[in-house]
Write a protein that holds these residues in place. Structure first.
Motif, PDB file in Angstrom:
ATOM      1  N   ILE A   1      35.217  -9.743 -38.479  1.00 50.09           N
ATOM      2  CA  ILE A   1      34.075 -10.431 -39.068  1.00 50.09           C
ATOM      3  C   ILE A   1      33.301 -11.276 -37.923  1.00 50.09           C
ATOM      4  N   MET A   2      32.278 -10.720 -37.736  1.00 52.85           N
ATOM      5  CA  MET A   2      31.313 -11.304 -36.518  1.00 52.85           C
ATOM      6  C   MET A   2      30.381 -12.282 -37.041  1.00 52.85           C
ATOM      7  N   VAL A   3      30.685 -13.546 -37.120  1.00 50.07           N
ATOM      8  CA  VAL A   3      29.745 -14.387 -37.797  1.00 50.07           C
ATOM      9  C   VAL A   3      29.071 -15.221 -36.561  1.00 50.07           C
TER      10      VAL A   3
ATOM     11  N   PRO B   1      25.473  -8.531 -23.976  1.00 49.38           N
ATOM     12  CA  PRO B   1      26.001  -7.456 -24.481  1.00 49.38           C
ATOM     13  C   PRO B   1      26.084  -7.691 -26.088  1.00 49.38           C
ATOM     14  N   ASP B   2      26.216  -6.539 -26.821  1.00 50.67           N
ATOM     15  CA  ASP B   2      26.233  -6.717 -28.324  1.00 50.67           C
ATOM     16  C   ASP B   2      27.268  -6.497 -28.752  1.00 50.67           C
ATOM     17  N   ILE B   3      28.096  -7.668 -29.131  1.00 53.51           N
ATOM     18  CA  ILE B   3      29.719  -7.487 -29.362  1.00 53.51           C
ATOM     19  C   ILE B   3      29.910  -6.647 -30.569  1.00 53.51           C
TER      20      ILE B   3
ATOM     21  N   PHE C   1      27.234 -10.538 -39.453  1.00 52.81           N
ATOM     22  CA  PHE C   1      26.187 -11.236 -40.269  1.00 52.81           C
ATOM     23  C   PHE C   1      24.967 -11.401 -39.869  1.00 52.81           C
ATOM     24  N   ALA C   2      23.970 -11.830 -40.708  1.00 55.92           N
ATOM     25  CA  ALA C   2      22.670 -11.676 -39.943  1.00 55.92           C
ATOM     26  C   ALA C   2      21.756 -12.868 -40.916  1.00 55.92           C
ATOM     27  N   ALA C   3      21.489 -14.035 -39.794  1.00 54.99           N
ATOM     28  CA  ALA C   3      20.633 -15.028 -40.027  1.00 54.99           C
ATOM     29  C   ALA C   3      19.388 -14.516 -40.097  1.00 54.99           C
TER      30      ALA C   3
HETATM   31  N1  CTP Z   1      26.173 -10.102 -32.408  1.00 57.97           N
HETATM   32  C1  CTP Z   1      26.873  -9.639 -31.741  1.00 57.97           C
HETATM   33  N2  CTP Z   1      26.503  -9.567 -30.141  1.00 57.97           N
HETATM   34  C2  CTP Z   1      25.086  -9.986 -30.118  1.00 57.97           C
HETATM   35  C3  CTP Z   1      24.387 -10.399 -30.994  1.00 57.97           C
HETATM   36  C4  CTP Z   1      24.672 -10.234 -32.175  1.00 57.97           C
HETATM   37  O1  CTP Z   1      28.097  -9.597 -31.730  1.00 57.97           O
HETATM   38  N3  CTP Z   1      25.029 -10.101 -28.666  1.00 57.97           N
HETATM   39  C5  CTP Z   1      26.286 -10.124 -33.997  1.00 57.97           C
HETATM   40  C6  CTP Z   1      26.192 -11.278 -34.591  1.00 57.97           C
HETATM   41  O2  CTP Z   1      27.585 -11.717 -34.578  1.00 57.97           O
HETATM   42  C7  CTP Z   1      26.013 -10.662 -36.113  1.00 57.97           C
HETATM   43  C8  CTP Z   1      25.212  -9.559 -35.975  1.00 57.97           C
HETATM   44  O3  CTP Z   1      25.566  -9.152 -34.716  1.00 57.97           O
HETATM   45  O4  CTP Z   1      27.336 -10.533 -36.757  1.00 57.97           O
HETATM   46  C9  CTP Z   1      23.831  -9.945 -36.147  1.00 57.97           C
HETATM   47  O5  CTP Z   1      23.253 -11.024 -35.086  1.00 57.97           O
HETATM   48  P1  CTP Z   1      21.923 -11.170 -35.190  1.00 57.97           P
HETATM   49  O6  CTP Z   1      21.624 -12.347 -34.119  1.00 57.97           O
HETATM   50  O7  CTP Z   1      21.140 -11.468 -36.347  1.00 57.97           O
HETATM   51  O8  CTP Z   1      21.318  -9.704 -34.600  1.00 57.97           O
HETATM   52  P2  CTP Z   1      20.566  -9.114 -33.382  1.00 57.97           P
HETATM   53  O9  CTP Z   1      21.060  -8.178 -33.092  1.00 57.97           O
HETATM   54  O10 CTP Z   1      20.750 -10.275 -32.153  1.00 57.97           O
HETATM   55  O11 CTP Z   1      18.963  -9.380 -33.936  1.00 57.97           O
HETATM   56  P3  CTP Z   1      17.555 -10.503 -34.072  1.00 57.97           P
HETATM   57  O12 CTP Z   1      18.355 -11.430 -33.008  1.00 57.97           O
HETATM   58  O13 CTP Z   1      16.742  -9.681 -33.457  1.00 57.97           O
HETATM   59  O14 CTP Z   1      17.779 -10.557 -35.382  1.00 57.97           O
END
Ligand code: CTP
Length: 419
Positions: free
Chosen positions: A293-295, A328-330, A347-349
């Motif tokens: 759960i990636m919050v 990196p996008d985790i 999650f998406a805020a």
């Molecule tokens: N997330 C992640 N690693 C990142 C960016 C985001 O794991 N580098 C995860 C967050 O924990 C969340 C989800 O991706 O569960 C969406 O994050 P968000 O910041 O809303 O999405 P982004 O891909 O960063 O898009 P944007 O900022 O353009 O809305």
């Protein structure tokens, strides 16, 4: 919840007034409630108030012969689908744990064959006293669901855990135990058409027992130099509440936390990190997991160069160049990993086009669900949330509720999905 029957035992504490609000919430959702008022409880709320709100007679004494003829205490204890003790005082829980039956409330609790939910409320020192810790453990071991109290300022002026959870959190727990979810009027339509929910599981039986749940929470800080960093407004409260709820549901929980000022929830393994790259490494090291759960509100970018020394103004009015590179996008990495957990939740805020962005992230990140929330209506760092659970099958919109209640509702759905 229509037609479900709840026996509500109101113990003697200042939080008893919140039991009135709970009765109102139960009736609003068309469930039946019969109240039992202890002698202590009667010092804080009246039988008249509870009778008016519940639209049912209120029971106060074991020695009411008329009731023993019309409805004996055994029958009263078994006519309900669920027995709720709210507030559950230290004294009441001690008597429950010891099997004492010296008044109507404790006699009913000993005689019942139905699930019991205790909602504690007491002074922080009383909650943390070894005797109460022992009694709560005894109650849990004997099958009673004991909610964690809220943390905060108490009526007595002290600070800490011991406050009665808000009525909507209690209602969410009742929904969990009655297998009807935490729906309220406004949510019911969405819940009933939602494909995200599967068959309910019994909340009092630790539905996530044996599962490893990996959670990220809070912001990340991306240093520019030794004194400056890039950050965001995430408080970590929602992620920590989910970690607490998952631990209560019996899961082994690993919580990878960015820089936040929050206590570690009971039973949770916490790994503190600062940057997105540290968070990515900690998540990778914590695998395998059954649920992710990636919050966390991970910073999308970091400074390309990190100055070893504080960057100084040179007096010319020129601003230093700040070159950013992407982190990196985790979540996306996890969603496509060979070690992908069975259920991956992101999650998406968002500030605009909430559901459009949530759907796009679902596909882009390889997640099973994206839990979207509108940070214009519910600002980051606040106490309440209204979550929309978006999956390939549809959207379930939960009503506004406390972050604890939202966490309980989400964990309930996760347990249902895994079951
Ligand atoms: N997330 C992640 N690693 C990142 C960016 C985001 O794991 N580098 C995860 C967050 O924990 C969340 C989800 O991706 O569960 C969406 O994050 P968000 O910041 O809303 O999405 P982004 O891909 O960063 O898009 P944007 O900022 O353009 O809305």
């Amino acid at each position: 919840m229509t037609g479900k029957r709840i026996l509500l035992i109101v113990g003697g504490g200042i939080a008893a007034y919140k039991a009135c609000e709970l009765v109102r919430l139960i009736r609003k959702n068309e469930a039946e409630v019969t109240c039992v008022l202890t002698d202590g409880g009667a010092h804080f709320v009246t039988a008249m108030t509870l009778a008016a709100l519940s639209e049912n007679p209120v029971h106060t004494t074991l020695w009411d012969l008329k009731n023993e003829v019309e409805m004996g205490h055994i029958q009263l204890s078994r006519a309900a689908d669920l027995v709720v003790v709210c507030p559950a005082t230290a004294d009441l829980m001690a008597r429950m744990a010891a099997g004492i039956a010296d008044d109507l409330a404790t006699t009913l609790l000993l005689a019942t064959d139905k699930p019991v939910l205790a909602v504690p409320a007491m002074n922080v020192r009383m909650w943390q006293h070894a005797a109460t810790v022992r009694n709560v453990a005894t109650l849990r071991a004997s099958g009673v669901s004991v909610l964690e109290p809220d943390e905060g300022m108490m009526a007595c002026g002290e600070y800490g855990p011991g406050r009665l959870p808000e009525p909507d959190a209690v209602w969410a727990a009742i929904g969990g135990m009655l297998g009807a979810g935490a729906s309220t009027d406004s949510a019911r339509a969405a819940v009933s058409r939602s494909p995200v929910r599967a068959e309910p599981v019994e909340a009092h039986s630790h539905p996530l027992s044996g599962k490893h749940v990996l959670i990220t929470a809070g912001p990340t800080h991306e240093p520019i130099d030794p004194v400056r960093y890039i950050a965001n407004r995430s408080s970590g409260k929602q992620g920590f509440a989910i970690a607490a709820a998952a631990a209560r549901a019996g899961a082994k929980v690993t919580l990878v936390a960015g820089p936040v000022n929050l206590d570690t929830p009971q039973g949770v393994r916490r790994i503190d990190v600062e940057t997105a790259r540290e968070m990515a490494a900690a998540v990778d090291a914590a695998l395998p997991a059954d649920v992710a759960i990636m919050v966390a509100a991970v910073a999308d970018w970091r400074s390309a160069d990190q100055s070893a020394q504080k960057i100084k103004k040179d007096g010319s009015g020129q601003v230093p160049p700040l070159q950013l590179v992407e982190n990196p996008d985790i979540l996306a990495t996890l969603g496509r990993s060979d070690h992908r957990p069975t259920l991956v939740v992101g999650f998406a805020a968002e500030t605009n086009d909430l559901l459009t962005h949530a759907h796009a992230k679902l596909a882009r990140k390889g997640a099973d669900w994206i839990v979207a929330n509108d940070v214009v209506t519910h600002k980051m760092g606040g106490e309440v949330n209204a979550l929309h659970i978006v999956s390939a099958h549809g959207i379930e919109s939960l009503p506004e509720m406390s972050k604890d209640a939202a966490a309980a509702a989400l964990v309930k759905r996760i347990a249902d999905a895994l079951a």
